[in-house]
Design an enzyme around this catalytic site. Structure first.
Site, PDB file in Angstrom:
ATOM      1  N   GLY A  12       0.776  -1.232   0.000  1.00  0.00           N
ATOM      2  CA  GLY A  12       0.000   0.000   0.000  1.00  0.00           C
ATOM      3  C   GLY A  12       0.808   1.283   0.000  1.00  0.00           C
ATOM      4  O   GLY A  12       0.326   2.326   0.453  1.00  0.00           O
ATOM      5  N   ASN A  14       1.602   3.003  -2.613  1.00  0.00           N
ATOM      6  CA  ASN A  14       0.925   3.927  -3.540  1.00  0.00           C
ATOM      7  C   ASN A  14      -0.320   4.516  -2.886  1.00  0.00           C
ATOM      8  O   ASN A  14      -0.630   5.693  -3.053  1.00  0.00           O
ATOM      9  CB  ASN A  14       0.585   3.214  -4.847  1.00  0.00           C
ATOM     10  CG  ASN A  14       1.770   3.149  -5.791  1.00  0.00           C
ATOM     11  OD1 ASN A  14       2.115   4.142  -6.426  1.00  0.00           O
ATOM     12  ND2 ASN A  14       2.410   2.016  -5.869  1.00  0.00           N
ATOM     13  N   ARG A  66     -14.925 -18.079  -9.711  1.00  0.00           N
ATOM     14  CA  ARG A  66     -14.419 -16.728  -9.976  1.00  0.00           C
ATOM     15  C   ARG A  66     -15.555 -15.773 -10.329  1.00  0.00           C
ATOM     16  O   ARG A  66     -15.577 -14.612  -9.927  1.00  0.00           O
ATOM     17  CB  ARG A  66     -13.416 -16.766 -11.152  1.00  0.00           C
ATOM     18  CG  ARG A  66     -12.715 -15.449 -11.407  1.00  0.00           C
ATOM     19  CD  ARG A  66     -11.812 -15.136 -10.249  1.00  0.00           C
ATOM     20  NE  ARG A  66     -11.185 -13.842 -10.297  1.00  0.00           N
ATOM     21  CZ  ARG A  66      -9.876 -13.659 -10.058  1.00  0.00           C
ATOM     22  NH1 ARG A  66      -9.103 -14.681  -9.833  1.00  0.00           N
ATOM     23  NH2 ARG A  66      -9.363 -12.440 -10.067  1.00  0.00           N
ATOM     24  N   MET A  91      -3.246  -6.637  -7.775  1.00  0.00           N
ATOM     25  CA  MET A  91      -2.765  -7.783  -8.552  1.00  0.00           C
ATOM     26  C   MET A  91      -3.896  -8.665  -9.068  1.00  0.00           C
ATOM     27  O   MET A  91      -3.658  -9.717  -9.630  1.00  0.00           O
ATOM     28  CB  MET A  91      -1.844  -8.649  -7.672  1.00  0.00           C
ATOM     29  CG  MET A  91      -0.640  -7.935  -7.153  1.00  0.00           C
ATOM     30  SD  MET A  91       0.474  -7.503  -8.481  1.00  0.00           S
ATOM     31  CE  MET A  91       1.847  -6.865  -7.524  1.00  0.00           C
ATOM     32  N   ASN A 106      -4.725   2.689 -13.532  1.00  0.00           N
ATOM     33  CA  ASN A 106      -3.772   1.744 -12.958  1.00  0.00           C
ATOM     34  C   ASN A 106      -2.376   2.331 -13.007  1.00  0.00           C
ATOM     35  O   ASN A 106      -2.044   3.100 -13.924  1.00  0.00           O
ATOM     36  CB  ASN A 106      -3.796   0.426 -13.763  1.00  0.00           C
ATOM     37  CG  ASN A 106      -2.820  -0.611 -13.217  1.00  0.00           C
ATOM     38  OD1 ASN A 106      -2.812  -0.900 -12.033  1.00  0.00           O
ATOM     39  ND2 ASN A 106      -1.977  -1.146 -14.093  1.00  0.00           N
ATOM     40  N   HIS A 108       1.504   1.194 -13.425  1.00  0.00           N
ATOM     41  CA  HIS A 108       2.359   0.056 -13.813  1.00  0.00           C
ATOM     42  C   HIS A 108       3.804   0.470 -13.633  1.00  0.00           C
ATOM     43  O   HIS A 108       4.189   1.565 -14.096  1.00  0.00           O
ATOM     44  CB  HIS A 108       2.077  -0.353 -15.262  1.00  0.00           C
ATOM     45  CG  HIS A 108       2.880  -1.535 -15.685  1.00  0.00           C
ATOM     46  ND1 HIS A 108       2.602  -2.811 -15.239  1.00  0.00           N
ATOM     47  CD2 HIS A 108       3.973  -1.626 -16.478  1.00  0.00           C
ATOM     48  CE1 HIS A 108       3.507  -3.641 -15.751  1.00  0.00           C
ATOM     49  NE2 HIS A 108       4.341  -2.950 -16.498  1.00  0.00           N
TER      50      HIS A 108
END
Ligand code: GRF
Length: 195
Positions: A12, A14, A66, A91, A106, A108
């Protein structure tokens, strides 16, 4: 006011950068509705709780299929109804139902299209950069589409690769010198109508 949900999976850092940027008004007109992790042990959830932010764990492990996880996650986020979803060290694959219903960004840890796509996440990204021998790497903030790291690029920031870098040292430098700067900046740009 831009209401956001932040999705996390790990430490965490970010998320911490976003919280700090809001506190210090580097990000304006923004409110974190909740932090959601797929990993109940994620320290990011502790960071959220310590900041007085709703911290939720919705884990695929809690569902037999899922599709059931995807539905539960989608229902919770529709209930929260954010203007923006921020993937900050997340993730887990985001279900199409969310991608098609919400604006999502997002972070990256590379300069997309380098070292991105299926299999390129976390430390693996920096291992690949060192294996290739690039002299410059960095981070990218992009909009999320139904591909992997393929949505429109918003911001990028370059970081020097130094002699003797290990993947861990390089990861830390990319976080400090790029991720923690451009992710808050992108959120602020969206909050203030710049993109
Ligand atoms: C960061 O390098 C991020 O780019 C990647 O996961 C790492 C850890 O992120 N997706 P955080 O500390 O959990 O924010």
């Amino acid at each position: 006011m831009l209401n956001i949900v932040v999705m996390v999976s790990g430490g965490g850092t970010n998320l911490a950068a976003i919280i700090k940027a809001i506190e210090e008004k580097e990000i304006q007109n923004t409110n974190i509705l909740a932090v959601i992790s797929n990993n109940e042990g994620a320290y990011a959830l502790e960071r959220a709780k310590n900041a007085g932010i709703m911290a939720l764990c919705i884990s695929p492990k809690d569902f037999e299929f899922r599709e059931m996880y995807n539905e539960a996650l989608t229902n919770k986020i529709k209930e929260l109804s954010p203007d923006l979803i921020v993937l900050a060290g997340c993730m887990v694959k985001i279900p199409e139902s969310l991608v098609n219903s919400f604006k999502i960004i997002n972070i990256h840890p590379a300069l997309i299209p380098s070292f991105s796509g299926v299999g390129f996440y976390g430390l693996r990204v920096h291992e690949a950069a060192l294996e290739r021998g690039v002299k410059v790497t960095g981070a990218t903030v992009h909009f999320v589409d139904n591909g992997v790291d393929t949505g429109p690029i918003i911001l990028q920031k370059a970081v020097e690769v130094k002699e003797g870098d290990t993947p861990e040292i390089l990861q830390r430098r990319v976080m400090e010198e790029a991720e923690w700067i451009i992710l808050p900046k992108a959120i602020n740009m969206i909050a203030n109508g710049e993109i």
